[in-house]
Design a protein around this motif. Structure first.
Motif: not given
Length: 104
Positions: A14-20, A45-54
């Motif tokens: 659900t939440i990505l690490t910075l290395s991911q 959508e990919i950018l939204d998911l990356l921003v959420e995890s970041y």
């Protein structure tokens, strides 16, 4: 390729690490502009998911060793968004690029 990246993210943690996040960032930067424009909804959508995890946790992992990748991606997003407004709202991607420059 964009669809594969998106599916991998959705089927992963659900939440990505910075290395991911950095691995995904590198994959995105290898894409042809035509593919991004053709699949702009999935790209955003990919950018939204990356921003959420970041924003949620990866921001705490930023250091001098990985900051370069985030700065490079931010610059790439800005150039892409200025040259090719993306999505229904013709987004210039600056809101996305700004996120990846934030540090704790």
């Amino acid at each position: 390729m964009i669809r594969k990246i998106l599916n991998d993210i959705k089927n992963g943690p659900t939440i990505l690490t910075l290395s991911q996040i950095i691995d995904i960032i590198k994959s995105l930067q290898l894409l042809k502009v035509e593919e991004i424009l053709k699949n702009d909804k999935d790209f955003l959508e990919i950018l939204d998911l990356l921003v959420e995890s970041y924003s949620d946790s990866a921001i705490f992992e930023v250091n001098n060793n990985n900051k370069f990748f985030l700065e490079k991606f931010s610059d790439w997003l800005l150039k892409l968004g200025k040259k090719y407004p993306i999505g229904r709202n013709k987004d210039d991607l600056s809101s996305y690029s700004d996120i990846f420059l934030k540090e704790m």
